[in-house]
Design a protein around this motif. Structure first.
Motif, mmCIF file in Angstrom:
data_model
loop_
_atom_site.group_PDB
_atom_site.id
_atom_site.type_symbol
_atom_site.label_atom_id
_atom_site.label_comp_id
_atom_site.label_asym_id
_atom_site.label_seq_id
_atom_site.Cartn_x
_atom_site.Cartn_y
_atom_site.Cartn_z
ATOM 1 N N GLU A 98 9.372 25.635 -65.537
ATOM 2 C CA GLU A 98 9.262 25.133 -64.168
ATOM 3 C C GLU A 98 8.292 23.964 -64.073
ATOM 4 O OE1 GLU A 98 8.827 27.810 -60.953
ATOM 5 O OE2 GLU A 98 10.062 29.357 -61.891
ATOM 6 N N GLN A 104 15.687 20.880 -62.858
ATOM 7 C CA GLN A 104 14.446 20.834 -62.096
ATOM 8 C C GLN A 104 13.533 19.698 -62.560
ATOM 9 O OE1 GLN A 104 11.001 23.768 -62.254
ATOM 10 N NE2 GLN A 104 12.179 24.513 -60.497
ATOM 11 N N TYR A 158 13.542 26.083 -53.201
ATOM 12 C CA TYR A 158 12.986 26.849 -54.317
ATOM 13 C C TYR A 158 11.495 26.558 -54.477
ATOM 14 C CZ TYR A 158 12.532 28.770 -59.031
ATOM 15 O OH TYR A 158 12.138 29.496 -60.133
ATOM 16 N N ARG A 202 16.734 29.703 -60.269
ATOM 17 C CA ARG A 202 16.136 28.364 -60.270
ATOM 18 C C ARG A 202 17.250 27.329 -60.358
ATOM 19 N NH1 ARG A 202 14.215 25.556 -64.964
ATOM 20 N NH2 ARG A 202 14.521 27.488 -66.064
ATOM 21 N N ARG A 252 7.998 29.304 -53.415
ATOM 22 C CA ARG A 252 7.590 29.855 -54.709
ATOM 23 C C ARG A 252 6.748 31.118 -54.576
ATOM 24 N NH1 ARG A 252 3.493 26.668 -53.481
ATOM 25 N NH2 ARG A 252 1.518 26.824 -54.553
#
Length: 145
Positions: free
Chosen positions: A54, A35, A12, A31, A16
């Motif tokens: 993010e 994270q 991921y 996602r 990006r």
């Protein structure tokens, strides 16, 4: 399972820019969960007392001295740690520095709440929860040293 989870985060992150292009054709890939806990390095970077989804990654080479390459959200990290604490039935009143807790770290138990079978992970979650709560209360950055 853990290796696949780590690979999903890495994929991921490294793709990006492609997410922006693929978003034109059906949306970006989902996602991966956790994270701010999994992707963010525990050896460098910061967590800011702000809410964003993010982890911010700085891909400049060489890395800027003292900054590290990742900036996470202590708000998002707090949410992720609370979810894991709930899953492990880990209550806020458990003291990760108590003698009883430290005994679980030496001899995990499978006959009690799930956190007792994973005491090292539970210890980390409790310490991260406290760091996030302090970050938000004091409007302060978390930095690993």
């Amino acid at each position: 399972m853990a290796v696949q989870f780590g690979r999903a985060h890495e994929h991921y992150l490294l793709n990006r820019d492609k997410r922006k292009f693929l978003g034109l054709f059906g949306g970006p890939p989902p996602r991966p969960k956790f994270q701010h806990l999994v992707l963010h390095s525990d050896a460098e970077g910061f967590y800011l007392p702000r809410s964003f989804d993010e982890v911010i990654v700085d891909f400049t080479e060489p890395q800027r001295p003292g900054l590290g390459m990742m900036i996470g959200s202590s708000v998002a990290l707090l949410d992720e740690c609370r979810e894991l604490a709930d899953t492990l039935h880990l209550s806020d009143d458990v003291d990760p520095e108590s003698d009883a807790f430290l005994e679980f770290m030496d001899s995990p138990r499978s006959d009690g709440p799930p956190w007792q079978a994973y005491p090292v992970e539970a210890h980390t979650i409790l310490n991260l929860l406290r760091a996030c709560e302090a970050s938000l209360a004091l409007d302060a950055v978390i930095q690993f040293a």
